[in-house]
Design a protein around this motif. Structure first.
Motif, short mmCIF file in Angstrom:
data_model
loop_
_atom_site.label_atom_id
_atom_site.label_comp_id
_atom_site.label_asym_id
_atom_site.label_seq_id
_atom_site.Cartn_x
_atom_site.Cartn_y
_atom_site.Cartn_z
N GLY A 41 -29.81 -7.33 30.49
CA GLY A 41 -29.21 -6.01 30.42
C GLY A 41 -29.95 -5.15 29.41
N ARG A 42 -29.21 -4.40 28.60
CA ARG A 42 -29.83 -3.60 27.55
C ARG A 42 -29.91 -4.36 26.23
NH1 ARG A 42 -28.77 2.85 28.15
NH2 ARG A 42 -30.04 3.06 30.03
N SER A 43 -29.47 -5.61 26.23
CA SER A 43 -29.67 -6.45 25.05
C SER A 43 -31.15 -6.75 24.87
CB SER A 43 -28.89 -7.76 25.20
OG SER A 43 -27.51 -7.52 25.19
N GLY A 53 -34.77 -3.09 23.40
CA GLY A 53 -33.37 -3.47 23.57
C GLY A 53 -32.67 -3.69 22.24
N SER A 190 -21.90 -6.65 30.93
CA SER A 190 -22.91 -5.87 30.23
C SER A 190 -24.32 -6.21 30.71
CB SER A 190 -22.82 -6.10 28.72
OG SER A 190 -22.99 -7.47 28.41
N GLY A 194 -26.34 -3.37 32.59
CA GLY A 194 -27.56 -2.95 31.91
C GLY A 194 -28.77 -2.98 32.82
N GLU A 198 -31.10 0.52 34.52
CA GLU A 198 -32.53 0.69 34.30
C GLU A 198 -33.33 0.81 35.58
OE1 GLU A 198 -33.89 1.14 31.29
OE2 GLU A 198 -31.82 1.09 30.58
N TYR A 259 -25.16 2.13 23.92
CA TYR A 259 -25.94 2.03 25.15
C TYR A 259 -25.18 1.50 26.36
CZ TYR A 259 -29.80 3.66 22.54
OH TYR A 259 -30.60 4.47 21.79
N TYR A 260 -23.87 1.39 26.25
CA TYR A 260 -23.08 0.96 27.41
C TYR A 260 -21.84 1.84 27.57
CZ TYR A 260 -25.59 -3.42 28.19
OH TYR A 260 -26.54 -4.36 28.50
#
Length: 272
Positions: A41-43, A53, A190, A194, A198, A259-260
């Motif tokens: 995800g965005r992690s 991230g 998430s 994420g 993207e 970001y979420y």
């Protein structure tokens, strides 16, 4: 500290608000710390050789005591590298008994895997047994993900029933859902959200996702594992101090909030 990542706008935004923490003094590491990562995800965002991230930027802001070498690898290989002592740090990671055998866990947030599908009129699934009983539903999972013993039991039974697709990354699972090849996936919301955010090919799915928590997959810990096998005692202690300070600072949770969407966090991530 050098990371394999570019100076993108996203990285700059992720770093905002973390510079105060960067002046914290830590014990120095005796060598570069190997941190293989996979798209999460965005992690963890991977675009070719560029790695960004929430978690890469947290490491970037730890100061110069340790040099972290981030490399992009497939999820399944990442797990094997950690088990065989070729990864010094596994981040982010949910806590599981299998991983506890190989590393020291530092919790940073609470997370939860849920059943995820595209919204429909299908009756709500409220337990693992109900999922197993609905034999018409095909399930897609990311190879190498692990949410504990109950998750592994589901994997075994779904495999036995011939209903399971494995893919290498969350984005591929999203595309299977959109194409109707798979009906349901199981992962932290998430991570899937994420990946969808993207990629323009699947972004229209984001507001159509249906999250169905089940009691067999409760809230658990997510954070970082420090290898018991690849590090000397001094480096292990230095990393432990760093990761504990990250956990206390709350910066990981703040990164998720930036970001979420709130509805995604409500289903999958909580601060400690």
């Amino acid at each position: 500290m050098r990371l394999r990542t570019g100076n993108t706008g996203l990285r700059i935004l992720l770093c905002c608000g973390l510079t105060v923490f960067a002046v914290q003094a830590f014990a120095a590491c005796s060598r570069a710390i190997n941190v293989p990562v996979a798209s999460t995800g965005r992690s963890v965002l991977i675009n070719g050789d560029q790695i960004d991230g929430i978690y890469p930027d947290v490491l970037r802001n730890l100061g110069d005591s340790c040099k972290f070498l981030l490399t992009a690898v497939p999820r399944a290989r990442l797990e094997l590298m950690f088990e065989t002592g070729r990864a010094d740090l596994l981040i982010p990671a949910s806590r599981t008994p299998k991983r506890d055998e190989h590393g020291i866990f530092i919790p940073m947030v609470y997370n939860r895997a849920t059943l995820i599908s595209l919204d429909s009129n299908r009756p709500v699934i409220t337990s693992a047994q109900e999922l197993l009983d609905k034999k018409d539903l095909k399930v897609a999972l990311v190879r190498g993900f692990d949410y504990g013993p109950a998750y592994q039991d589901l994997v075994k039974e779904l495999t036995r029933q011939g209903r399971l697709f494995f893919d290498a990354e969350p984005l591929s699972v999203a595309r299977l859902l959109k194409a109707g090849i798979a009906d349901v996936t199981i992962m932290a919301p998430s991570i899937l959200a994420g990946a969808i955010m993207e990629d323009g090919r699947v972004q229209d799915m984001l507001d159509k996702l249906r999250y169905e928590p089940i009691p067999e997959l409760p809230w658990g810990d997510s954070g970082a594992y420090i290898s018991k096998n690849s590090l000397n005692n001094e480096d292990r202690a230095a990393l432990k101090e760093m990761m504990e300070q990250i956990a206390k600072s709350g910066m990981v949770w703040k990164g998720f909030q930036r970001y979420y969407p709130a509805n995604v966090l409500k289903e999958s991530i909580r601060p400690r």
